[in-house]
Design an enzyme around this catalytic site. Sequence first.
Site, mmCIF file in Angstrom:
data_model
loop_
_atom_site.group_PDB
_atom_site.id
_atom_site.type_symbol
_atom_site.label_atom_id
_atom_site.label_comp_id
_atom_site.label_asym_id
_atom_site.label_seq_id
_atom_site.Cartn_x
_atom_site.Cartn_y
_atom_site.Cartn_z
ATOM 1 N N THR A 28 4.181 2.471 -12.030
ATOM 2 C CA THR A 28 4.967 3.123 -10.974
ATOM 3 C C THR A 28 6.238 2.326 -10.699
ATOM 4 O OG1 THR A 28 2.955 3.960 -9.941
ATOM 5 C CG2 THR A 28 4.892 3.830 -8.527
ATOM 6 N N GLU A 103 -2.517 0.640 -9.492
ATOM 7 C CA GLU A 103 -1.974 -0.137 -10.621
ATOM 8 C C GLU A 103 -3.009 -1.136 -11.140
ATOM 9 O OE1 GLU A 103 2.750 0.082 -9.384
ATOM 10 O OE2 GLU A 103 1.606 -1.663 -8.795
HETATM 11 C C1 5RP Z 1 5.094 -0.457 -7.549
HETATM 12 C C2 5RP Z 1 5.298 -1.677 -8.354
HETATM 13 C C3 5RP Z 1 6.517 -1.728 -9.213
HETATM 14 O O1 5RP Z 1 6.122 -1.974 -10.520
HETATM 15 C C4 5RP Z 1 7.418 -2.822 -8.735
HETATM 16 O O2 5RP Z 1 7.686 -2.614 -7.357
HETATM 17 C C5 5RP Z 1 8.736 -2.854 -9.512
HETATM 18 O O3 5RP Z 1 9.470 -1.723 -9.208
HETATM 19 P P1 5RP Z 1 10.861 -1.378 -9.883
HETATM 20 O O4 5RP Z 1 10.596 -1.085 -11.311
HETATM 21 O O5 5RP Z 1 11.331 -0.180 -9.099
HETATM 22 O O6 5RP Z 1 11.779 -2.566 -9.692
HETATM 23 O O7 5RP Z 1 4.535 -2.608 -8.336
HETATM 24 O O8 5RP Z 1 3.980 -0.561 -6.701
#
Ligand code: 5RP
Length: 219
Positions: A28, A103
């Site tokens: 995500t 996740e």
């Molecule tokens: C979501 C996550 C994402 O992998 C993390 O926040 C990184 O996000 P982005 O790719 O938008 O920088 O752990 O719960």
Amino acid sequence: MTQDQLKALVGQAALAYVQPGTVVGVGTGSTVNHFIQALGAMKERIAGAVSSSEESSRRLRALGIEVLDSNRVERIAVYIDGADEIDGQGHMIKGGGGALTREKIVADLADRFVCIADESKRVDRLGAYPLPVEVIPMAVAQVARRLAGLGAQAKPRAGFITDNGGHLLDAHGLSITDPLALECEINQWPGVVTVGIFARHKASVCLLGTTRGVQTLQF
Ligand code: 5RP
């Protein structure tokens, strides 16, 4: 290159880790959104996806990729997801997007975790990024007090409810010297659903987007 272009670079590079004919674990976040977009081009060659959030599921389905119920999948070869921080051993802080529990569940199904991240996420020590903790509503205050006992300032993520109906605390001000030990400790507290330290489920590989190209870190 902008941060978003670096995210797009690693989102595309992650396709090399997708094994044709298999179910893919999909994380995500904004980096993963680039991966999902790229995955659309090989949708006929995969057996579907297990997704870590309603948002990623929606994006996958919009591209015609089947999203499978995680309860019907015993193992997946590879899980591809982003991170808020990753250290030199592949330990991560995750959950900036609030999807940490699903996740970790999908990561647990996977043989390999391929982290995709732009270079701003690479740190020597975890903790500058506020550590997300998903909590059952009645335990929010008690878990916040326990986090304060570790020297953190825990702030409820206002107006945010996870896909599982949980609440989130973001713990500011931690300097995490032993990610595995802290993950295990916080996981024991009553009411904690998931802590956003991924040390037991650390990255096997990180594709790091840099201005010099994609750097592959093996752990
Ligand atoms: C979501 C996550 C994402 O992998 C993390 O926040 C990184 O996000 P982005 O790719 O938008 O920088 O752990 O719960």
